[in-house]
Design a protein around this motif. Structure first.
Motif, PDB file in Angstrom:
ATOM      1  N   ARG A 215       6.695  12.136  28.606  1.00 15.05           N
ATOM      2  CA  ARG A 215       6.173  10.782  28.968  1.00 15.05           C
ATOM      3  C   ARG A 215       5.750  10.294  30.483  1.00 15.05           C
ATOM      4  N   LEU A 216       5.084   9.471  30.550  1.00  8.51           N
ATOM      5  CA  LEU A 216       4.366   8.620  31.974  1.00  8.51           C
ATOM      6  C   LEU A 216       5.505   7.130  32.168  1.00  8.51           C
ATOM      7  N   PRO A 217       6.050   7.538  33.413  1.00  8.17           N
ATOM      8  CA  PRO A 217       6.647   6.785  34.009  1.00  8.17           C
ATOM      9  C   PRO A 217       6.333   5.086  33.618  1.00  8.17           C
ATOM     10  N   GLY A 218       7.709   3.901  33.429  1.00 12.57           N
ATOM     11  CA  GLY A 218       6.640   2.513  33.642  1.00 12.57           C
ATOM     12  C   GLY A 218       5.988   2.023  34.282  1.00 12.57           C
ATOM     13  N   PRO A 219       5.525   2.965  35.864  1.00 11.02           N
ATOM     14  CA  PRO A 219       4.782   1.907  36.676  1.00 11.02           C
ATOM     15  C   PRO A 219       3.509   2.842  36.012  1.00 11.02           C
ATOM     16  N   TYR A 220       3.174   3.677  36.033  1.00  8.26           N
ATOM     17  CA  TYR A 220       2.162   4.386  35.378  1.00  8.26           C
ATOM     18  C   TYR A 220       1.329   3.064  34.978  1.00  8.26           C
ATOM     19  N   TRP A 221       2.018   2.856  33.538  1.00  9.86           N
ATOM     20  CA  TRP A 221       1.300   1.907  32.543  1.00  9.86           C
ATOM     21  C   TRP A 221       1.262   0.784  32.919  1.00  9.86           C
ATOM     22  N   ALA A 222       1.664   0.441  34.160  1.00 11.70           N
ATOM     23  CA  ALA A 222       1.203  -1.704  34.259  1.00 11.70           C
ATOM     24  C   ALA A 222       0.246  -0.915  35.268  1.00 11.70           C
ATOM     25  N   PHE A 223      -0.013   0.055  35.710  1.00 14.16           N
ATOM     26  CA  PHE A 223      -1.457   0.560  36.495  1.00 14.16           C
ATOM     27  C   PHE A 223      -2.479   0.577  35.547  1.00 14.16           C
ATOM     28  N   TRP A 224      -2.152   1.422  34.272  1.00 13.22           N
ATOM     29  CA  TRP A 224      -2.745   2.048  33.058  1.00 13.22           C
ATOM     30  C   TRP A 224      -3.832   0.365  32.741  1.00 13.22           C
ATOM     31  N   THR A 225      -2.473  -1.130  32.207  1.00 15.46           N
ATOM     32  CA  THR A 225      -2.841  -1.986  31.706  1.00 15.46           C
ATOM     33  C   THR A 225      -4.141  -2.371  32.721  1.00 15.46           C
ATOM     34  N   VAL A 226      -4.413  -2.332  34.215  1.00 14.35           N
ATOM     35  CA  VAL A 226      -4.943  -3.147  34.827  1.00 14.35           C
ATOM     36  C   VAL A 226      -6.564  -2.623  35.142  1.00 14.35           C
ATOM     37  N   LEU A 227      -6.254  -1.078  34.625  1.00 19.73           N
ATOM     38  CA  LEU A 227      -7.139  -0.233  34.405  1.00 19.73           C
ATOM     39  C   LEU A 227      -8.229  -0.745  33.449  1.00 19.73           C
ATOM     40  N   LEU A 228      -7.332  -0.792  32.135  1.00 20.58           N
ATOM     41  CA  LEU A 228      -8.044  -1.415  30.758  1.00 20.58           C
ATOM     42  C   LEU A 228      -9.054  -2.393  31.134  1.00 20.58           C
ATOM     43  N   LEU A 229      -8.188  -3.264  32.083  1.00 20.02           N
ATOM     44  CA  LEU A 229      -9.246  -4.590  32.436  1.00 20.02           C
ATOM     45  C   LEU A 229     -10.444  -4.707  33.668  1.00 20.02           C
ATOM     46  N   ALA A 351      -7.493   4.840  28.975  1.00 19.87           N
ATOM     47  CA  ALA A 351      -7.893   3.278  29.289  1.00 19.87           C
ATOM     48  C   ALA A 351      -9.320   2.358  29.159  1.00 19.87           C
ATOM     49  N   ALA A 352      -9.902   3.511  29.801  1.00 27.17           N
ATOM     50  CA  ALA A 352     -11.484   3.310  30.054  1.00 27.17           C
ATOM     51  C   ALA A 352     -12.195   2.934  28.590  1.00 27.17           C
ATOM     52  N   GLY A 353     -12.055   4.423  28.028  1.00 25.62           N
ATOM     53  CA  GLY A 353     -12.544   3.850  26.789  1.00 25.62           C
ATOM     54  C   GLY A 353     -12.615   2.755  25.790  1.00 25.62           C
ATOM     55  N   VAL A 354     -11.071   2.512  25.615  1.00 26.20           N
ATOM     56  CA  VAL A 354     -10.654   1.166  25.137  1.00 26.20           C
ATOM     57  C   VAL A 354     -11.510   0.145  25.416  1.00 26.20           C
TER      58      VAL A 354
END
Length: 411
Positions: A215-229, A351-354
């Motif tokens: 699993r990837l840690p929480g901060p990674y997924w926070a930046f993943w959301t920024v990447l998505l947007l 993230a980019a694909g979505v």
């Protein structure tokens, strides 16, 4: 970098290089190859829409298919790299991008052209995923600067794409001929460098090579959301700028296609300045926030401007602001991943694909219902969300890094 999380140190036995060797320059060139085709897709779709008499919604299926392919790559790239090795995945991705592009430009029915776009995304995106992971492991703590420098090369190649598509169409060579030279160059690179070794993934040396339960840690997924947007902002602008400039600003089709290069030229300037900023040891989080604000102000000028000159200025400055959003956020996400480089880069592609699927479908449908000008309002929502998400991600990463910093300074 120190803002946005603790610096992920090298795994046991990993070697990080200060200089730009063969692997680095090869990665730069391959990312430029990928960027050329992804940035030519918008202008190409403008010509396809006219040639095949497509609606905005059907046209948007091409960018959506490309993005669905990116999602597939985002799920599978890490597994393929483990099974086949990075080198095989890199060359498979480049070959797939070439074949998919040829299918796209020679197809005379939407079912064929959409299939070509799907191949570009599904296989071509493997190339981008692996290049990011290779550069991150090759340069370790300097990954942010090197990823941004790689994206300078990508921006330069991407800026050429709409100019060349518009130019060959204007002189009567056919817009399809714009894909010939880069495919030929990839063939030469494959013949020359197909045996070039790539660095061993850091996680293979010290973290377990992407096990199913990892699993990837929480901060990674926070930046993943920024990447998505932020990816949604970039590609909503990139894929639909030619249509906006033709239908709203009143430019000719070839002029609108070529004018997309202003956005990409702004990105080139922004990424060059950003890479110098990061090489000087500055904080990536600060640059991320400044970039988001710049993109928001420029977007307002581009969208609301009453005249063509101000619209084009807004598009150019928006490119400057958008330029560093992807490489900076990707670097911060990989840093927050704690050495799981392949897995982090793979999920970033997801993230980019979505983002591209959602923004393409929504913007295309809204354009059919309300017009392309009104549909572009979605970008304002995405930028506002990205600013909020970035502030949260940087704060979360700083909180996660604090115990590590405290432990490292304890006698």
């Amino acid at each position: 970098m120190t803002l946005g999380g603790a610096v992920a140190g090298p795994g046991p036995g990993a070697t990080h290089h200060e200089r730009r060797g063969t692997v680095t320059w090869l990665c730069y060139g391959l990312l430029g190859f990928f960027s050329y085709f992804i940035n030519s897709l918008g202008p190409i779709l403008s010509f396809l829409r006219a040639d095949l008499d497509l609606s905005y919604t059907v046209t948007s299926l091409h960018s959506s298919a490309f993005a669905i392919g990116m999602i597939v790559a985002g799920v599978s790239a890490n597994l393929l790299a483990t099974a086949l090795g990075r080198r095989a995945v890199v060359w498979l991705g480049g070959a797939g991008m070439s074949i998919g592009t040829l299918v796209l430009v020679v197809g005379r029915h939407p079912a064929v052209t959409v299939t070509g776009a799907l191949l570009m995304g599904c296989l071509g995106s493997l190339l981008a995923v692996m290049v990011s992971a290779v550069l991150a492991d090759e340069h370790g703590p300097r990954r942010a600067a090197m990823l941004m420098e790689a994206n300078v090369v990508a921006s330069a190649c991407g800026m050429v794409a709409p100019i060349l598509v518009g130019a060959v169409a204007a002189v009567g060579l056919g817009w399809q001929s714009a894909v010939v030279a880069p495919i030929a160059l990839f063939g030469l690179a494959l013949a020359r460098f197909r045996s070039q070794p790539f660095p061993v993934p850091v996680q293979s040396l010290g973290h377990g090579a992407g096990s199913p339960g990892e699993r990837l840690p929480g901060p990674y997924w926070a930046f993943w959301t920024v990447l998505l947007l932020t990816v949604a902002v970039e590609f909503a602008t990139l894929f639909w700028a030619a249509a906006f400039l033709e239908d709203v600003a009143g430019l000719s089709r070839s002029a609108a296609a070529a004018a997309v290069s202003l956005f990409l030229g702004g990105m080139l300037v922004g990424r060059f300045a950003g890479s110098r900023f990061m090489l000087a040891g500055r904080r990536g989080g600060s640059l991320l926030l400044v970039s988001l604000v710049t993109a928001t102000v420029a977007y307002a000028l581009y969208w609301w401007s009453p005249g063509v000159p101000l619209t084009l200025i807004g598009l150019t400055v928006m490119g400057v602001g958008t330029a560093n959003l992807y490489p900076l956020t990707l670097s911060l996400a990989i840093e927050a991943a704690g050495g799981r480089t392949d897995l982090a880069a793979t999920r970033a592609s997801l993230a980019a694909g979505v983002a591209i699927v959602a923004s393409s479908i929504v913007l295309g449908r809204l354009a059919d219902l309300f017009g392309i000008s009104a549909a572009y309002g979605i970008v304002a929502v995405l930028l506002g969300g990205a600013i909020v998400a970035a502030l949260f991600a940087l704060r979360l990463a700083a909180s996660a890094a604090a115990p590590v910093m405290a432990a490292s300074t304890t006698p």
